[in-house]
Write a protein that holds these residues in place. Structure first.
Motif, PDB file in Angstrom:
ATOM      1  N   SER A 851       0.725  -0.983   0.479  1.00  0.00           N
ATOM      2  CA  SER A 851       0.196  -0.191  -0.239  1.00  0.00           C
ATOM      3  C   SER A 851       1.137   1.543   0.357  1.00  0.00           C
ATOM      4  CB  SER A 851      -0.941   0.342   0.907  1.00  0.00           C
ATOM      5  OG  SER A 851      -0.050  -0.402   2.820  1.00  0.00           O
ATOM      6  N   VAL A 852       2.175   1.107   0.443  1.00  0.00           N
ATOM      7  CA  VAL A 852       2.849   2.625   1.125  1.00  0.00           C
ATOM      8  C   VAL A 852       3.438   2.264  -0.587  1.00  0.00           C
ATOM      9  CG1 VAL A 852       4.561   3.603   2.017  1.00  0.00           C
ATOM     10  CG2 VAL A 852       3.308   2.429   3.292  1.00  0.00           C
ATOM     11  N   SER A 853       4.493   2.037  -0.818  1.00  0.00           N
ATOM     12  CA  SER A 853       4.869   1.819  -2.159  1.00  0.00           C
ATOM     13  C   SER A 853       3.495   2.254  -3.312  1.00  0.00           C
ATOM     14  CB  SER A 853       5.925   0.337  -2.524  1.00  0.00           C
ATOM     15  OG  SER A 853       4.337  -0.287  -2.841  1.00  0.00           O
ATOM     16  N   GLU A 854       2.611   1.992  -3.097  1.00  0.00           N
ATOM     17  CA  GLU A 854       1.696   2.176  -3.747  1.00  0.00           C
ATOM     18  C   GLU A 854       1.121   3.922  -4.579  1.00  0.00           C
ATOM     19  OE1 GLU A 854      -2.995   1.259  -5.754  1.00  0.00           O
ATOM     20  OE2 GLU A 854      -1.948  -0.077  -4.105  1.00  0.00           O
ATOM     21  N   LEU A 855       0.513   4.218  -3.040  1.00  0.00           N
ATOM     22  CA  LEU A 855       0.376   5.465  -2.869  1.00  0.00           C
ATOM     23  C   LEU A 855       1.699   6.398  -2.778  1.00  0.00           C
ATOM     24  CD1 LEU A 855      -1.111   5.291   0.213  1.00  0.00           C
ATOM     25  CD2 LEU A 855      -2.636   5.274  -1.427  1.00  0.00           C
ATOM     26  N   VAL A 856       2.993   6.246  -2.876  1.00  0.00           N
ATOM     27  CA  VAL A 856       4.163   7.160  -3.376  1.00  0.00           C
ATOM     28  C   VAL A 856       4.497   7.127  -4.449  1.00  0.00           C
ATOM     29  CG1 VAL A 856       6.434   7.278  -2.802  1.00  0.00           C
ATOM     30  CG2 VAL A 856       4.688   6.421  -0.500  1.00  0.00           C
ATOM     31  N   ALA A 857       3.882   5.809  -5.209  1.00  0.00           N
ATOM     32  CA  ALA A 857       4.576   6.062  -6.567  1.00  0.00           C
ATOM     33  C   ALA A 857       2.934   6.129  -7.540  1.00  0.00           C
ATOM     34  CB  ALA A 857       3.962   4.650  -7.272  1.00  0.00           C
ATOM     35  N   SER A 928      10.021  -0.651   1.837  1.00  0.00           N
ATOM     36  CA  SER A 928       8.573   0.022   0.717  1.00  0.00           C
ATOM     37  C   SER A 928       8.985   0.767   0.261  1.00  0.00           C
ATOM     38  CB  SER A 928       7.264   0.593   1.448  1.00  0.00           C
ATOM     39  OG  SER A 928       6.771  -0.940   2.501  1.00  0.00           O
ATOM     40  N   LEU A 929       9.635   1.677   0.209  1.00  0.00           N
ATOM     41  CA  LEU A 929       9.975   3.006  -0.629  1.00  0.00           C
ATOM     42  C   LEU A 929      11.635   2.597  -1.228  1.00  0.00           C
ATOM     43  CD1 LEU A 929       8.904   6.091   1.160  1.00  0.00           C
ATOM     44  CD2 LEU A 929       7.968   4.392  -0.348  1.00  0.00           C
ATOM     45  N   GLU A 930      11.813   1.563  -1.511  1.00  0.00           N
ATOM     46  CA  GLU A 930      13.385   1.531  -2.348  1.00  0.00           C
ATOM     47  C   GLU A 930      13.309   1.520  -3.665  1.00  0.00           C
ATOM     48  OE1 GLU A 930      14.216  -2.678  -1.708  1.00  0.00           O
ATOM     49  OE2 GLU A 930      15.623  -1.774   0.202  1.00  0.00           O
ATOM     50  N   ALA A 931      13.783   2.113  -4.725  1.00  0.00           N
ATOM     51  CA  ALA A 931      13.881   3.023  -5.626  1.00  0.00           C
ATOM     52  C   ALA A 931      13.382   1.209  -6.845  1.00  0.00           C
ATOM     53  CB  ALA A 931      15.274   2.957  -6.379  1.00  0.00           C
ATOM     54  N   SER A 932      13.728   0.301  -6.759  1.00  0.00           N
ATOM     55  CA  SER A 932      13.305  -0.793  -7.489  1.00  0.00           C
ATOM     56  C   SER A 932      12.256  -0.924  -6.814  1.00  0.00           C
ATOM     57  CB  SER A 932      14.043  -2.015  -7.629  1.00  0.00           C
ATOM     58  OG  SER A 932      14.985  -2.569  -7.765  1.00  0.00           O
ATOM     59  N   VAL A 933      11.495  -0.751  -6.181  1.00  0.00           N
ATOM     60  CA  VAL A 933      10.066  -1.124  -5.931  1.00  0.00           C
ATOM     61  C   VAL A 933       9.062   0.098  -5.893  1.00  0.00           C
ATOM     62  CG1 VAL A 933       8.592  -1.100  -3.458  1.00  0.00           C
ATOM     63  CG2 VAL A 933      10.868  -2.941  -3.588  1.00  0.00           C
ATOM     64  N   VAL A 934       9.254   1.415  -5.694  1.00  0.00           N
ATOM     65  CA  VAL A 934       8.563   2.344  -6.388  1.00  0.00           C
ATOM     66  C   VAL A 934       8.709   2.249  -8.496  1.00  0.00           C
ATOM     67  CG1 VAL A 934       8.769   5.508  -6.552  1.00  0.00           C
ATOM     68  CG2 VAL A 934       9.027   3.853  -4.216  1.00  0.00           C
ATOM     69  N   LEU A 935       9.624   2.026  -8.573  1.00  0.00           N
ATOM     70  CA  LEU A 935       9.982   2.351  -9.943  1.00  0.00           C
ATOM     71  C   LEU A 935       9.030   1.155 -10.685  1.00  0.00           C
ATOM     72  CD1 LEU A 935      13.416   2.501 -10.510  1.00  0.00           C
ATOM     73  CD2 LEU A 935      11.580   4.533 -11.529  1.00  0.00           C
ATOM     74  N   THR A 936       8.749  -0.166  -9.457  1.00  0.00           N
ATOM     75  CA  THR A 936       7.683  -1.306 -10.292  1.00  0.00           C
ATOM     76  C   THR A 936       6.254  -0.792  -9.592  1.00  0.00           C
ATOM     77  OG1 THR A 936       9.265  -2.697  -9.445  1.00  0.00           O
ATOM     78  CG2 THR A 936       6.713  -3.468  -9.600  1.00  0.00           C
TER      79      THR A 936
END
Length: 1304
Positions: A851-857, A928-936
């Motif tokens: 959820s966090v990575s999705e919201l930040v993306a 949750s906010l690593e570069a690969s996770v956020v870019l994904t």
């Protein structure tokens, strides 16, 4: 409730109507113009027809939004006939030919009766449909009866449709099942003729009406056809014996008779009966028929006449069936003028010349009532159903009222039919018309029940154009003179009107409301009165409270529901007045004793975190977004306050579900704002206990206000101290067993409070409330503990609060940061727009680990940040964290090396404010906010945006760009597979099959139909797909031999859906050969669409037959592809296809200042060579073909650079020699001295040039031809035939050069 006359419509231009109807009258008919005209209103209220002499005006209703009523405007006005005057008008609403019970009006037929006896039928635009002369006398009136009553909801009985036309001595009855089909055919014929531009001749419908003649009555002014009179056996025998005597013969059953009431004189009401069935012929008619038969049987020479065709007898000449006037109401001095029937045809109202109105039994001939003093009266009947609906489908009570309009007196009086009592009297204009329609929709073809209610059954039309309807409540028909309910309804309506229009001071308002409330006796009306008072937003709380006390103290007639609601309202209004008083005291500075201030003790770190979050939450956006808002009244009315609670509960008063958030906040603000801003709490605990609102609901209101209040200019420390005291007071009002619990369990009360805080969309205020609730909970535990030992025992309640506070801290930071719109200076991707999401702790927990990575993306896609900068920021942040272990879940080989980062990129990243906020979030959510996770997740957001609008290919390019910058090769490979299967595969398959079917790039219409993209967009899409598959193959190759990383997530989540990055990492290994095969297909299709190449069945002819079944299947499918074997036909087709691509790509080569620019061609040529390698083609053939095409197009310098790439130069020589020959032939044909130049060449060379084909070749100079000849000679062996030709051609070029030099 009282009777009312309401304006329901208006006639727009009365002056224009009067000018049309009275063109020669200077006064335009004076004020009584409406009474001088013939008038008819359609029962459906859409058409009004007004006629005077030969002139007609048709009005059509149109809805007026400004006045909220219908405006009747002129749709036709003019003279309808040259000499024939109009004597009667009727508007018939005709339904469409539908079998539905919800059928409505299709069109309206205007029927006109003339002095000549003609009956003419017109459309709404006054187009003549049909005319027929039913009788050769003046038409008096036109009436009708419909299949359904105007109010089928009251009387669902069915009747035969009939049209009644009254003449002086006859009434003609036209059956509806005969008339309306003819009218529909005529209307269809009119439409067909008008479409051709012609005019329709008036037609005769050959109607065959029933004609009933009157007898034994001196004059007839008006008639009313009652219908079939069904007598009982006794009445039949009584009538037979009375008329014929004791010895008379009689039938066993009573005959069917149609009853027609005729008003006039001597008798002034006559009862005429027409026998159903065939009419009995008159004796003279029988004698005439027999004589005619005998004459026709004799020969012509005997009778002395010539045989001639007899003309058929017209309808007007046909004899009438004489009705028998069995009895009547006789009064030699009385002359009746008008008669109207009730909707059920059981009663009749007759007006006479002596100013009387008689109410009669239509079948029995008995005068029930006589109303005096109504000269020139106009009457109508109104049916009113009971407001209390019966449980049965049919069976509701229906009241019948008689309405009498007296133009002489200028009044409208309403009487009950059953008792004959006057209900009310209204003043009206003396020049109005009362229109009564006792028929409804016409033209039904089935006997289905109708649900259409005609609104215009009784209307009053004033001479100024106002159209009014009469509204009568049912209770006026009740038999009891002092009926309680009728009286209470009247009082209730009086109170309603007073609240709506009354403008007076508070004392007068209070006195009138209390007076009416105390006079109401029935419980049902008391409850309605209470609901009326509670619904008025402008009524003071003190007045409502006094009225409620009256209802509570009055024990005459009450019920449990009224008592419960009254007590609940009383408790809530007392609490409302208490809170309002506290608020006013605070504003006026009249605060009482201030309770001792409570100081809460928090850790320094916790206070620092709260202050940091408060500073962030008050930070303004860089760009303020303007929104339209509506100013709410500052004071919450008692009506709004009470609407939040359930009032029909006995012991407690709970909050309603699904209350509007703004109203809920204003309610909570009224109760708790004063106490949050001031520590004065005297009397609050007692009032809370008296108001019967549960502590849980009060806690919910307090939290709702606390989390939704504005945080600008807030003294957080003081307000937290006040909230702490307020929570302590609320806790005291709760039950002890609800709050306290064992150390190993949790309290249900505090569990509910935690749920409220977790559901809050503003986590930071919820965090502060959670901290205070934890302190209160610990204080209660300490006070209830019986352990004397100083041992700190950590209870389960305290653990739950600690976990909640920690989660709320993280979510508060996330919510505050994401509430600000991100702004980036260096943007390379499209900016997406997303709907606002209320981020709460419950939302984060329910959405799970991603959820966090999705919201930040989503947040980052709103600013279009460069994905490369996200990777660089991640690397720089890891560099700063050298002292701490890396939290990366990816392999170190995937991280961007520090030495590879350009200095300007570092400055670019460090200057972006969005990365400061992102790094702040990463301190709380490092995994949750690593570069690969956020870019994904950014990649997936752009893919979803493209799926919503596939024509916007920029989002698809942004998706692939984010994909390529993911540092983890395994995540990148898995996401490639997800994006392909979810988004790209379907459209790529559709485009491939379409191109294979057409053999080229189709036109835009076909492309749109199959793919949703235009032809131009399909070409771009295939280019993007080729790039996607190419980078996909690179990702697969990079992931070989590398162990999959182990994903880590924060400890916030316990369960939830699977995150996207984990799903990508779990993708199985793919079949690389299948991926490569699709890459070849995509590249092939890209070439076809980029250069508009036409190649028949590219999928079938460029790939092996067994490969066709492998297209568009899952890449994880196990399949073997043999790249070494290819069919000869396929190889030939592939070679020809690449030849077409090479030729087309050379068109992109440009020349500027003798410099050749061929970058695009070189790129496409490299792709052709790659395909040639994969397809096992001879690459030298492709290079030779490229070189030949280069020299053919005249790019010699570019060809000289590529000359060394050809290996089999002996095959290249003849082709270059042919180009040189073409160039020389073209040079000779354009030279001025053709014969002299040809002589310089040998015959072998000229013969060789003649044998060359006529393909185009770029022109060249002699020097260029000589250089090309030298190139071809160097490629040839002496054993080749072309070697000698090349030498001779080279000698000829040299000779020509010497000739040109000598001539110059």
């Amino acid at each position: 409730m009282s009777c009312q006359i309401n304006v329901t419509a208006n006639i727009a231009d009365v002056a224009a109507i009067r000018r049309c109807l009275f063109p020669t009258d200077d006064s335009r008919g004076s004020d009584s113009w409406l009474q001088l005209c013939e008038l008819s209103v359609s029962p459906t209220g859409d058409i009004i027809a007004i006629a005077n002499e030969r002139r007609l005006v048709i009005l059509t209703a149109k809805w007026d939004t400004t006045s909220s009523i219908s405006q009747f405007q002129i749709s036709y006005s003019g003279s309808i006939h040259e000499s024939d005057n109009i004597r009667a008008v009727a508007c018939l609403p005709i339904v469409g030919q539908s079998k539905s019970s919800h059928v409505g009006t299709d069109w309206t037929c205007v029927v006109l009766g003339f002095e000549s006896g003609f009956l003419r039928f017109y459309t709404e635009s006054c187009e003549l449909l049909l005319e027929e002369q039913l009788h050769n006398e003046v038409i008096g009136t036109i009436k009708c009866r419909s299949q359904h009553n105007p109010r089928p909801d009251i009387a669902p009985d069915l009747h035969p449709e009939e049209l009644y036309v009254q003449y002086q001595s006859t009434v003609c009855v036209v059956a509806g099942n005969q008339l309306f089909p003819v009218l529909r055919v005529c209307r269809s014929e009119l439409a067909r003729v008008q479409a051709k531009g012609d005019t329709l001749e008036p037609s005769h419908g050959n109607l065959t009406p029933k004609k009933w003649g009157f007898q034994d009555q001196a004059t007839i002014n008006d008639i009313a056809v009652v219908g079939v009179n069904l007598h009982g056996t006794f009445d039949h025998l009584l009538t037979a014996s009375t008329c014929g005597g004791f010895e008379t013969r009689y039938r066993s059953s009573a005959p069917y008779n149609n009853l027609v009431l005729a008003t006039g004189s001597r008798p002034f009401v006559g009862y005429h009966y027409a026998l159903e069935g065939c009419p009995q012929p008159v004796f003279s008619d029988v004698a005439k028929a027999v004589a005619t038969k005998l004459k026709s049987a004799l020969p012509g020479w005997l009778t002395g006449g010539k045989t001639a065709a007899e003309k058929p007898m017209s309808v007007a000449m046909q004899p009438s069936e004489t009705m028998g006037c069995r009895f009547g109401l006789c009064d030699l001095r009385r002359t009746a003028t008008n008669i109207v029937l009730s909707p059920d045809h059981k009663l009749a109202a007759v007006s006479d010349a002596l100013g009387r109105v008689l109410l009669m039994d239509a079948f029995r001939g008995i005068t029930l009532r006589i109303f005096k003093g109504y000269r020139e009266a106009q009457c109508s009947f109104i049916q009113v159903p009971d407001e209390r609906h019966s449980k049965h489908r049919i069976g509701n009570k229906v009241a019948l009222f008689l309405v009498i309009y007296s133009s002489k007196k200028g009044t409208i009086e309403i009487f009950t039919v059953q008792q004959g009592q006057k209900v009310t009297t209204f003043s009206a204009s003396r020049y109005s018309r009362l229109v009564y329609n006792n028929y409804g929709l016409m033209g039904f073809t089935t006997t289905l029940k109708s649900r259409f209610v005609c609104q215009f059954d009784t209307v009053l039309i004033d001479n100024d154009g106002q159209i009014k309807e009469v509204s009568i409540p049912f209770h006026f028909a009740l038999s009891e003179k002092n009926n309680k309910r009728a009286r209470d309804i009247h009082l209730f309506k009086k109170l309603k009107q007073f609240l709506k229009h009354g403008e007076c001071d508070k004392e007068a308002l209070e006195g009138e409301i209390l007076k009416i409330s105390t006079e109401i006796k029935t419980a049902e009306l008391k409850l309605q009165t209470l609901e009326l008072l509670l619904g008025d937003k402008n009524l003071p709380a003190e007045i409502i409270l006094k009225c409620v006390q009256c209802f509570i103290e009055d024990n005459t007639e009450t019920d449990d529901n009224l008592k419960t609601i009254s007590q609940s309202v009383s408790s809530l209004l007392n609490f409302y007045l208490f809170t309002r008083k506290e608020e006013l005291d605070e504003k006026n500075g009249n605060s009482g004793e201030v309770s001792g201030e409570t100081q809460i003790h928090l850790e320094t770190k916790q206070l620092g975190n709260l202050q940091k979050l408060l500073d962030l939450s008050t930070m303004k956006d860089q760009k303020l977004e303007l929104k339209v808002g509506f100013l709410e009244s500052g004071i919450l009315s008692p009506s709004e306050f009470l609407s939040v609670f359930n009032l029909n509960q006995t012991e407690v008063i709970t909050l309603k579900q699904n209350v509007d958030d703004s109203l809920l906040f204003r309610t909570s603000e009224l109760i708790f704002k004063t106490y949050v801003q001031s520590p004065k709490l005297q009397g609050l605990e007692e009032e809370i206990q008296n108001c019967k609102i549960p502590t849980r609901d009060l806690f919910f209101l307090l939290i709702h206000y606390w989390v939704n209040r504005s945080l600008n200019n807030v003294n957080l420390e003081n307000e937290m101290n006040n909230l702490y005291s307020l929570i302590a007071v609320l806790v005291k009002t709760a039950k002890v067993e609800e709050i306290t619990a064992d150390y190993s369990s949790t309290s249900t009360f505090w569990e509910g409070i935690r749920d409220i805080l977790a559901n809050s969309s503003r986590p930071f205020p919820a965090l502060t409330a959670a901290i205070l609730c934890k302190l209160i909970s610990e204080q209660i535990e300490a006070s209830s503990s019986v352990d004397d030992e100083n041992i700190e025992i950590l209870s389960q309640e305290s653990i739950e609060w600690t976990l909640l506070i920690g989660k709320l801290e993280d979510v508060s930071l996330l919510n505050i940061v994401l509430a600000n719109k991100p702004v980036a200076k260096f943007t390379t991707l499209p900016k997406l727009k997303h709907d606002h999401i209320d981020i709460s702790l419950k939302y984060i927990l329910d959405k799970g680990k991603g959820s966090v990575s999705e919201l930040v993306a989503r947040w980052l896609t709103m600013c279009g940040i460069n994905p490369e900068n996200i990777v660089i920021n991640d690397a720089l942040l890891k560099k700063q964290q050298d002292d701490t272990p890396s939290v990366s879940s990816d392999d170190n080989d995937d991280d961007l090396p520090e030495q590879d980062i350009m200095p300007h990129k570092i400055e670019e990243v460090q200057s972006e404010q969005v990365f400061e906020l992102l790094n702040l979030l990463k301190s709380q959510f490092p995994y949750s906010l690593e570069a690969s996770v956020v870019l994904t997740n950014m990649c997936w957001e752009y893919a979803l945006a493209w799926q919503k609008n596939i024509e916007d290919l920029g989002n698809l390019e942004a998706c692939i760009k984010c994909l390529t910058h993911i540092t983890s090769s395994h995540i990148r490979e898995g996401l490639y597979n997800l994006v392909w299967n979810t988004h790209l595969k379907i459209i790529f398959e559709s485009a491939s099959k379409l191109i294979n079917k057409v053999g080229k790039l189709p036109k835009e219409r076909l492309c749109k139909q199959d793919t949703g993209l235009s032809d131009y967009q399909v070409a771009i899409f295939l280019g993007i797909t080729t790039n996607f598959l190419d980078t996909y193959m690179d990702a697969v190759q990079q992931s070989y031999g590398i162990v999959k990383p182990v994903l880590q997530f924060e400890q916030v989540w316990e369960n939830g859906p699977q995150p996207l990055v984990e799903l990508a990492l779990q993708q199985n290994a793919i079949n690389y050969d299948l991926l490569h095969l699709h890459y070849q297909l995509s590249l092939t299709l890209q070439m076809i669409t980029a250069f508009s190449i036409k190649h028949s069945k590219p999928l079938n002819n460029l790939f092996e037959s067994y490969m066709l079944s492998l297209f568009f299947i899952d890449f994880q499918t196990k399949a073997q592809i043999n790249w070494n074997y290819s069919d000869f036909k396929v190889q030939t087709s592939r070679t020809q296809f690449l030849f077409k691509v090479i030729s087309a790509s050379l068109e992109s080569v440009t020349v500027n200042d003798n410099k050749i620019f061929a970058a695009d061609h070189i790129r496409w040529m490299s792709k052709c060579v790659d395909l040639g390698k994969l397809w096992n083609l001879e690459l030298d053939v492709l290079r030779r073909y490229e070189l030949v095409q280069i020299y053919t197009n005249g790019f010699d310098s570019f060809g000289d650079e590529l000359f060394r790439c050809v290996e089999q130069k002996n095959k290249l020589g003849p082709e270059l020699l042919a180009i040189a020959g073409k160039r020389l032939s073209q040079f000779l044909t354009t030279s001025p001295n053709l014969c002299q130049n040809v002589v310089a060449l040998s015959t072998a060379v000229t013969r060789y040039m003649d044998q060359l084909n006529g393909d185009w070749c770029a022109p060249s100079s002699l020097e260029g031809i000589e250089n090309l000849a030298n190139r071809s000679l160097s490629c040839l062996d002496e054993s080749q035939y072309e070697y000698k030709i090349a030498e001779l051609l080279l000698d000829g070029c040299q000779t020509l050069q010497s000739i040109y030099k000598s001539n110059s």
